[in-house]
Motif scaffolding. Sequence first.
Motif, short mmCIF file in Angstrom:
data_model
loop_
_atom_site.label_atom_id
_atom_site.label_comp_id
_atom_site.label_asym_id
_atom_site.label_seq_id
_atom_site.Cartn_x
_atom_site.Cartn_y
_atom_site.Cartn_z
N UNK A 165 39.00 31.97 41.82
CA UNK A 165 39.33 32.44 43.15
C UNK A 165 38.67 33.52 43.75
N UNK A 166 37.49 34.05 43.21
CA UNK A 166 36.85 34.93 44.03
C UNK A 166 35.92 34.32 44.79
N UNK A 167 35.83 34.73 46.06
CA UNK A 167 35.24 33.96 47.00
C UNK A 167 33.66 34.49 47.48
N UNK A 168 33.73 35.77 46.77
CA UNK A 168 32.22 36.36 46.97
C UNK A 168 31.80 36.98 45.92
N UNK A 169 30.59 36.54 45.23
CA UNK A 169 30.09 37.14 44.10
C UNK A 169 28.72 37.28 44.33
N UNK A 170 28.01 38.33 43.53
CA UNK A 170 26.76 38.51 43.37
C UNK A 170 26.33 39.26 42.09
N UNK A 171 25.16 39.18 41.74
CA UNK A 171 24.51 39.99 40.59
C UNK A 171 23.29 40.25 40.73
N UNK A 172 22.68 41.06 39.78
CA UNK A 172 21.41 41.39 39.39
C UNK A 172 20.97 41.49 38.24
N UNK A 180 42.46 41.29 36.62
CA UNK A 180 42.31 41.61 37.76
C UNK A 180 43.17 40.72 38.76
N UNK A 181 43.42 39.56 38.45
CA UNK A 181 43.96 38.46 39.32
C UNK A 181 45.33 38.88 39.45
N UNK A 182 45.96 39.45 38.36
CA UNK A 182 47.42 39.66 38.29
C UNK A 182 47.57 41.16 38.78
N UNK A 183 47.10 42.11 38.60
CA UNK A 183 47.00 43.57 38.99
C UNK A 183 46.57 43.64 40.43
N UNK A 184 45.35 42.83 40.59
CA UNK A 184 45.02 43.40 42.19
C UNK A 184 44.76 41.82 42.91
N UNK A 203 42.07 41.64 45.52
CA UNK A 203 40.63 41.81 45.47
C UNK A 203 39.86 40.48 45.07
N UNK A 204 38.86 40.01 46.06
CA UNK A 204 38.10 38.81 45.79
C UNK A 204 36.92 38.83 45.94
N UNK A 205 36.38 39.96 45.85
CA UNK A 205 34.69 39.95 45.80
C UNK A 205 34.31 40.61 44.63
N UNK A 206 33.27 40.40 43.83
CA UNK A 206 32.68 40.95 42.68
C UNK A 206 31.35 40.85 42.56
N UNK A 207 30.72 41.99 42.12
CA UNK A 207 29.10 42.11 41.83
C UNK A 207 28.93 42.55 40.17
N UNK A 208 28.17 41.67 39.69
CA UNK A 208 27.82 42.04 38.38
C UNK A 208 26.50 42.84 38.18
#
Length: 335
Positions: A160-167, A132-136, A139-144
């Motif tokens: 380096x992802x500055x916004x994360x969330x999950x459920x 992800x970090x090499x190809x995109x 893109x800095x936000x991720x939800x799991x």
Amino acid sequence: MSNLINSSGSDKLGVANFYKKTNRIGAREFEDNKALSFINPNTLEIEEELAYNHEFCPLCSAKESVEIFNKDGYHHHKCSSCNLIFVNPCLKQGTILERVYGTTEYPFFDSVNSESQRQFDKIRFDGVIDFLTKSFPEKKSVYDIGCGSGYFLQLCKENGFDKVGGIDSLEKAKTYASEVLNLENITYGDYSYLDSINEKYDVVAMWELLDHVVLPNELLKIATKMLKPNGIMIISVRNGFSLAARVLRENCNMFLGYAHTNFWNVESFNLVCKEHNLDLLQLDTYISELSAVNNYLQYENPYTSKTDELDFLPSQQEIIDNLHGYKFIAVLQKK
């Protein structure tokens, strides 16, 4: 393009050693007893009030399917159109959420959070994060969705992802992610809660979740809606056409019955792309399960034995390269 994931615990240590180091043997015994707890002892079928009957294939909606085996009251069918393997009838989604996960005791939580398991989870998570970090890089936000104890999200933050969330639907997992890993924006509950979220993310991940979902297209619709334009979806699911699944059949541990309700194949991802307007960027498998197959073909317990290698079986790498590994890992992009 190289494989996203190049190592797994059972391949590196051997399945018997890996099961011992991660306490999977005791956890598996608990799982088998749990599966039987939903079965009526008189009919040897799922208790009627707990059962969900599929009229159609849960992925392609085809009407016809063939039963391939019955494991302890859980009938496994293969769709005659798309080859998805699914349990029918299966437990209702509410039963899975409340009586399998929820606030229940779940021994696999300790297994998947063991130090041995973490070492190999880091390898698979790092492989995807590196891609992800090499190809995109933008893109800095991720939800799991189905984030478990939050380890993937923790590694995303460290990279380096500055916004994360999950459920997650296991309360103990949410507590661990929030209080031990100090992750914010972690929710305990049913995935239907996500329909009310208006935030959009660059990346939505679902690690070994969709095969626990009775109607996977419902969750895929929600997950796609959560993505920004050109957003990335990461999907990991069990491969119903892996070498281990085809050889061991009902003796394969992926066929759990009560909690694993569907098992995918290559065509499954083509259907997902068509239905949800996604492009498939990469599809790999990981975990060869070669040692389990090797044990079984020598009339030993697949998961606890240690036998000499048979010389006529493919290598671990050949299994992975031919998409016959135990689990899929797919990278898809929203159009």
